[in-house]
Write a protein that holds these residues in place. Structure first.
Motif, short mmCIF file in Angstrom:
data_model
loop_
_atom_site.label_atom_id
_atom_site.label_comp_id
_atom_site.label_asym_id
_atom_site.label_seq_id
_atom_site.Cartn_x
_atom_site.Cartn_y
_atom_site.Cartn_z
N PHE A 46 39.45 40.43 29.52
CA PHE A 46 38.54 39.69 30.07
C PHE A 46 39.03 38.52 30.90
CE2 PHE A 46 35.11 36.33 29.59
CZ PHE A 46 34.26 36.85 30.50
N ASN A 47 38.64 38.42 32.08
CA ASN A 47 38.89 37.07 32.75
C ASN A 47 37.85 36.00 32.79
OD1 ASN A 47 39.66 35.34 34.74
ND2 ASN A 47 40.16 36.58 36.56
N LYS A 48 38.30 35.11 31.93
CA LYS A 48 37.01 34.35 31.64
C LYS A 48 37.06 33.10 32.67
CE LYS A 48 37.45 30.07 29.28
NZ LYS A 48 36.67 29.34 30.01
N SER A 106 48.96 42.43 36.97
CA SER A 106 49.07 44.08 36.81
C SER A 106 47.92 44.60 36.48
CB SER A 106 50.11 44.32 35.64
OG SER A 106 49.70 43.62 34.39
N HIS A 107 46.73 43.76 36.06
CA HIS A 107 45.54 44.32 35.86
C HIS A 107 44.48 43.27 36.36
CE1 HIS A 107 46.53 47.13 32.80
NE2 HIS A 107 47.42 46.42 32.27
N PRO A 108 44.51 43.47 37.86
CA PRO A 108 43.51 42.48 38.44
C PRO A 108 42.11 42.46 38.12
CG PRO A 108 45.02 43.60 39.99
CD PRO A 108 45.01 44.39 38.70
N LEU A 109 41.61 41.54 37.77
CA LEU A 109 40.16 41.17 37.47
C LEU A 109 39.66 40.06 38.03
CD1 LEU A 109 40.20 42.09 33.45
CD2 LEU A 109 39.28 43.48 35.26
N TRP A 110 38.43 39.89 38.72
CA TRP A 110 37.70 38.60 39.20
C TRP A 110 37.27 38.21 38.01
CZ3 TRP A 110 38.57 36.66 43.72
CH2 TRP A 110 39.05 37.34 44.56
N PRO A 111 36.73 36.87 37.92
CA PRO A 111 36.29 36.15 36.95
C PRO A 111 34.89 36.93 36.42
CG PRO A 111 36.92 34.52 38.44
CD PRO A 111 37.41 35.92 39.23
N ASP A 147 48.57 32.78 46.32
CA ASP A 147 47.55 33.13 47.18
C ASP A 147 46.62 34.36 46.68
OD1 ASP A 147 49.34 35.36 47.12
OD2 ASP A 147 49.93 35.38 49.37
N TRP A 148 47.10 35.13 45.69
CA TRP A 148 46.19 36.13 45.04
C TRP A 148 45.06 35.34 44.12
CZ3 TRP A 148 46.00 36.18 39.60
CH2 TRP A 148 46.95 35.71 38.93
N LEU A 149 45.10 34.14 43.86
CA LEU A 149 44.08 33.44 42.81
C LEU A 149 42.76 33.44 43.35
CD1 LEU A 149 44.18 32.49 39.86
CD2 LEU A 149 44.95 30.25 40.72
N TRP A 150 41.83 33.45 42.71
CA TRP A 150 40.30 33.30 43.20
C TRP A 150 40.05 31.86 43.33
CZ3 TRP A 150 42.16 35.11 38.74
CH2 TRP A 150 41.98 34.59 37.60
N PRO A 151 39.17 31.55 44.29
CA PRO A 151 38.69 30.20 44.20
C PRO A 151 37.92 29.71 42.95
CG PRO A 151 37.35 31.57 45.93
CD PRO A 151 38.44 32.46 45.03
#
Length: 187
Positions: free
Chosen positions: A6-8, A168-173, A110-114
């Motif tokens: 889970f992307n908290k 390796s497991h991209p998830l948005w918040p 650069d891959w990190l969400w705002p």
């Protein structure tokens, strides 16, 4: 025995019980009988693992197993070699001394969400990014470590636990997915 990644999101509480002013895990995960393996404070974001297997939960979260956890920390200021050496060697934080860890300065990811809301920007204070991998996880440890070397943490994102990462497991918040628990130790 599911293992849920889970992307908290920022400001979400690591609990399923209701909170008077903030969202909780229950606002995102409607999976019965799962529990977090470790925690992230409300001000931190990123990878949280949840399971219904008590033995697996213990293996992930208990310090005796030294499961590496990698964080990206946006800090106020620019680290010098002395600050990086102090961070990596272990720091006396008063109530405990941290174990040696891996730390390096990195380019802004650069891959990190705002983050919403965005961190405070101060024109007279530059910010830098550090990648830190620790094998313990005391309350607010990374924040306390960076503060001890005069680099206050502005944003903290856990990106990996063991071999499982948000790269390796991209998830948005707020997103989650189930994986096989063997991925924790896969090389």
């Amino acid at each position: 025995m599911p293992l849920i990644l889970f992307n908290k999101p920022f400001q979400v509480m690591c609990q399923f019980s209701s909170h008077p002013t903030r969202e909780t895990l229950a606002d995102y995960l409607a999976i019965p009988n799962i529990y977090p393996a470790g925690r992230l404070d409300a001000d931190s974001e990123g990878l949280l693992l949840l399971t219904n297997d008590g033995k697996l939960q213990h293996h992930i979260s208990h310090p005796a197993f030294k499961q590496p956890k990698t964080y990206l920390a946006q800090v106020e200021g620019s680290p010098d070699s002395g600050a990086l050496e102090r961070l990596s060697s272990g720091l006396d934080l008063g109530d405990f001394t941290t174990q040696p860890c891996e730390v390096r300065q990195i380019a802004p990811p650069d891959w990190l969400w705002p983050r919403i809301p965005a961190i405070r920007e101060r024109a007279d204070k530059p910010t830098s990014w550090l990648a830190l991998t620790i094998t313990e996880g005391k309350n607010r440890q990374v924040r306390r470590m960076t503060a001890a070397v005069n680099l206050p943490t502005l944003r903290l994102v856990r990106i990996a636990i063991g071999q499982v990462s948000l790269e390796s497991h991209p998830l948005w918040p707020g997103e989650f997915r189930e994986i096989d628990p063997s991925e924790l130790t896969r090389r």
